[in-house]
Design an enzyme around this catalytic site. Structure first.
Site, PDB file in Angstrom:
ATOM      1  NE  ARG A  68      -2.378  -1.267   3.469  1.00  0.00           N
ATOM      2  CZ  ARG A  68      -2.814  -0.921   4.669  1.00  0.00           C
ATOM      3  NH1 ARG A  68      -3.937  -0.246   4.777  1.00  0.00           N
ATOM      4  NH2 ARG A  68      -2.140  -1.244   5.742  1.00  0.00           N
ATOM      5  CG  LEU A 111      -0.847   5.387  -4.891  1.00  0.00           C
ATOM      6  CD1 LEU A 111       0.169   6.433  -5.332  1.00  0.00           C
ATOM      7  CD2 LEU A 111      -1.645   4.895  -6.097  1.00  0.00           C
ATOM      8  CB  SER A 167     -20.715   1.352  14.614  1.00  0.00           C
ATOM      9  OG  SER A 167     -21.127   2.174  13.560  1.00  0.00           O
ATOM     10  CG  HIS A 209     -22.490   9.165   4.621  1.00  0.00           C
ATOM     11  ND1 HIS A 209     -23.808   8.796   4.641  1.00  0.00           N
ATOM     12  CD2 HIS A 209     -21.770   8.025   4.588  1.00  0.00           C
ATOM     13  CE1 HIS A 209     -23.889   7.472   4.602  1.00  0.00           C
ATOM     14  NE2 HIS A 209     -22.668   6.988   4.572  1.00  0.00           N
TER      15      HIS A 209
HETATM   16  N1  GLN Z   1     -24.312  -1.911  12.178  1.00  0.00           N
HETATM   17  C1  GLN Z   1     -23.381  -1.319  11.270  1.00  0.00           C
HETATM   18  C2  GLN Z   1     -22.867  -0.028  11.864  1.00  0.00           C
HETATM   19  O1  GLN Z   1     -23.600   0.616  12.574  1.00  0.00           O
HETATM   20  C3  GLN Z   1     -24.022  -1.029   9.944  1.00  0.00           C
HETATM   21  C4  GLN Z   1     -23.046  -0.438   8.982  1.00  0.00           C
HETATM   22  C5  GLN Z   1     -23.573  -0.273   7.580  1.00  0.00           C
HETATM   23  O2  GLN Z   1     -24.745  -0.091   7.369  1.00  0.00           O
HETATM   24  N2  GLN Z   1     -22.716  -0.306   6.610  1.00  0.00           N
HETATM   25  O3  GLN Z   1     -21.750   0.386  11.600  1.00  0.00           O
END
Ligand code: GLN
Ligand code: ZN
Length: 724
Positions: A19, A21, A406, A667
């Site tokens: 890795r 790069l 999470s 996001h």
């Molecule tokens: N349970 C996962 C989290 O909360 C779901 C992640 C996802 O939807 N990609 O990170």
């Protein structure tokens, strides 16, 4: 000089065997190295790749290097740079990275999945007034650079049809201007001495392809053209010298070759070595296919079915893999060796070794259970019965609040994981740290006032790898990195044999979390489709069968969670939609096994156990009936960016179970305020009655910091309370 060739690959990994790069690019972004140092690392990687490929192959591709993404490279090459990035007034390199990552208020370009792979490209942004211009010379420069090192190469370009098809919006009227640029580029490559050029057209649109290659083929000054992708039968009679066909994905095309008379004077580059998976090629079978085509084409070359970008570099770097698994594997370097061997066999009649007979790990118990399955093993009691039993057990308010699983993966958590791997932390110490983190997360959720709590997933490096490490039938690699997008790499697990669950995987963590609170704690599992989608999966049995094996393990896990007192279990399926096959005719079968495996995983649950699922996208169109078919009690989905439009779709099909459209976009670092969330929920209440409407973020919180998570969740809970 003989100008055809007998062996090649369509592309090669570029992130570096270690890795390199990734590290260089990220150091550049962080200001730790300058652009010259970045260029030096890149040039070293290119040199090593060319030198290595030239040892084995007759024709070596170039311009397969990219600092971020080959589609972005093409957009920049043809000057399709949106104005907001020009306005930043940055250097060329920094403009390029700004397009990929966003900068100073100029939002990044959209990222999306490259055909049926887990690679993501940047979507070119076009407008009716876009004026293409050949603004760079990357393909020529890389060709010249390789030539100076003694390696004549075949520059690889994204084809014009695919470029336009991948761009948004699709503007076929821009084609002529784009072709002027390709014509100019081909002329320059010819001047530089390129004998062949490869144009990748995975998004073949037959009539456009014919128009384009009639024109490019008719140019007087150009290298020979090899067009790869969805090219048959559209280009069989086109004035190009070579066509590259993927016989791994479309073996049925072999039968059509003899009837396509236009191929009799062309080079056929036969993709017989799988560029997207890690299994060894059955060399005798591949050679027999090649031999059967010889009489129907002008000349034949053996190749990978796609760029090798999608597989790791080198199996030899994996010292810990069990021998019986290793014996079935080939990474990029080993695939090049296979191609070399096949080329020698076809050209010189060198005899081929028989395919090694290695039987995948078998688990008789898993097999017996699967063959004894009855339809009722995949269905639960009717929803009304379940809903009543769950309401009685859980006593949740209307507009119940929860999260997707999470919580932020802090530096401390990641450090502890690295330490336990390095041996400087014992397993017991590691467990202690994770428990402390779980307790912190539980206390925080209680204080904020959420209704269904989670343990926060601190122990998971990755939602698929965690399960792969805990199940038999999977192997994981040390260095098997594959580029996912930009500098982001993943190490997909290898699902090589029958799957079974030696012991509970998540129960201790969930049980501990539940012991800390009177609120219900939601157990957290990854579903079969997603586990398969983000792994390299055995190809010796139907995917549905493999998915069912994973489902049985999850079913047992749910039973153990229930026995430990867990009343809510979420089975995440974020990959359900992205795994949808490209070919329309393959879709129904996929959706059937996808839904069936989810139901097998979850249908053993008691009526009073509430099953949630989570889906990470909002454009449901193609899979909406499948989502209904999952029969989950609660479905949480991404919706904040699309302003709850998804609810209309759900209402249209009569979806009548619990649904939690995400009320804020995880996001983005923006913190929503309570009023905003109230507004979204009011819109949602037009489509979903309050007893079935859940209030939750869009997705997991692991990539965010507590500075954002804390106030966002408070706004979410506050909004639910206002509306109650
Ligand atoms: N349970 C996962 C989290 O909360 C779901 C992640 C996802 O939807 N990609 O990170
Ligand atoms: Zn998600």
């Amino acid at each position: 000089m003989d100008t055809t060739f007998t062996t090649t690959v369509l592309g090669y990994p570029r992130i570096g065997p270690r890795r390199e790069l990734k590290r260089a690019v990220e150091s550049y972004w962080a200001g730790r190295i300058d652009v010259d140092e970045l260029q030096r690392v890149a040039a070293d990687l290119r040199r090593d790749t060319w030198a290595q490929l030239a040892e084995s192959l007759d024709s070596v591709p170039s311009n397969t290097f990219s600092f971020y993404d080959q589609v972005l490279d093409a957009a920049v090459l043809f000057d399709a740079v949106p104005q907001r990035f020009r306005d930043l007034g940055l250097s060329d390199v920094d403009t390029y990275f700004a397009m990929a990552r966003g900068r100073d208020g100029a939002a990044a370009m959209e990222l999306t999945k490259w055909f049926d792979s887990n690679y993501h490209y940047l979507v070119p942004e076009l407008a009716p007034d876009t004026r293409f211009r050949l603004a760079g010379d990357k393909p020529v420069a890389e060709f010249t650079e390789a030539l100076r090192q003694g390696v004549p190469t075949r520059p690889v370009l994204l084809g014009p049809v695919t470029f336009l098809k991948l761009a948004k919006p699709f503007l076929p009227e821009l084609l002529d201007g784009l072709l002027d640029c390709y014509a100019e580029l081909l002329g320059r490559l010819a001047d530089a001495g390129a004998e062949w050029v490869q144009l990748d057209e995975p998004a073949g649109v037959p009539d456009l392809l014919q128009r384009v290659y009639q024109r490019l083929g008719g140019l007087t000054k150009r290298p020979k053209l090899l067009v790869t992708g969805e090219v048959l039968p559209a280009l069989a009679d086109a004035p190009v010298e070579g066509l590259g066909v993927d016989f791994v994905t479309s073996p049925e095309l072999a039968d059509r070759i003899p009837g396509l008379l236009g191929l009799r004077d062309k080079l056929l580059v036969a993709g017989v070595v799988d560029g997207r998976n890690v299994w060894r090629t059955d060399l005798r079978k591949a050679a027999a296919l090649g031999a059967s085509l010889l009489g129907s084409v002008g000349s034949l070359a053996v190749s990978s079915s796609s760029s090798l970008l999608h597989v790791p570099y080198d199996l030899d770097a994996e010292i810990a893999l069990p021998q019986e698994v290793r014996d079935r594997l080939a990474f990029a370097k080993q695939k090049v060796a296979e191609i070399k061997t096949l080329g020698e066999a076809l050209r010189d009649g060198v005899p081929l070794p028989a395919a090694a007979q290695v039987t995948p790990l078998r688990n008789e118990k898993t097999r017996e259970r699967l063959s004894a399955l009855r339809p009722e093993d995949r269905s639960r009691a009717d929803y009304d019965t379940r809903a009543a039993a769950q309401q009685q057990r859980l006593g949740l308010p209307a507009l119940a609040t929860t999260t997707i699983g999470s919580f932020p993966q802090t530096g401390d958590i990641r450090k502890a994981r690295a330490q336990v791997r390095a041996g400087s932390l014992t397993e017991a110490q590691y467990d202690e740290r994770m428990r402390a983190e779980i307790e912190r997360v539980i206390r925080l959720q209680e204080e904020i006032g959420l209704d269904v709590l989670v343990h926060g997933e601190p122990e998971r490096n990755d939602m698929v790898q965690y399960f792969a490490e805990n199940l038999d039938g999977f192997a994981t690699t040390e260095l098997g990195w594959v580029q996912s997008y930009g500098s982001r790499c993943v190490r997909p697990p290898i699902l090589h044999g029958d799957v079974s669950r030696p012991r509970p995987m998540t129960v201790a963590w969930s049980e501990y979390a539940q012991s800390l609170t009177d609120k219900p704690v939601k157990g957290m599992l990854t579903g079969p489709v997603t586990i398969l989608a983000w792994s390299f999966v055995r190809d010796d049995q139907p995917l549905g069968q493999t998915a069912d094996q994973v489902a049985l393990a999850l079913r047992d896990e749910i039973a153990d969670l229930e026995a430990a007192g867990i009343g809510v279990v979420q089975v995440d399926e974020p990959a359900l939609r992205e795994t949808l096959p490209l070919r329309e005719e393959d879709r129904p079968a996929y959706l059937r096994w996808a839904v069936d495996s989810f139901r097998l995983a979850t249908a053993g649950a008691a009526v009073s156990t509430q099953i949630h699922t989570h889906l990470c996208y909002s454009e449901f169109g193609d899979v909406i009936t499948a989502i209904d078919g999952l029969d989950a009690d609660v479905t949480t989905i991404e919706a904040a960016r699309s302003k709850m439009e998804v609810l209309e779709d759900l209402r249209a099909i009569g979806f009548r179970r619990g649904v939690g459209p995400g009320v804020y976009d995880i996001h983005s670092p923006l913190v929503p305020d309570e009023e905003q969330v109230v507004g979204l929920l009011k819109a949602a209440l037009d489509a979903v009655p309050r007893e079935r409407l859940w209030v939750n973020p869009d997705c997991g919180l692991k990539t965010r910091g507590y500075g954002e998570v804390d106030p966002s969740l408070r706004a979410l809970v506050g909004a639910a309370r206002v509306l109650r």
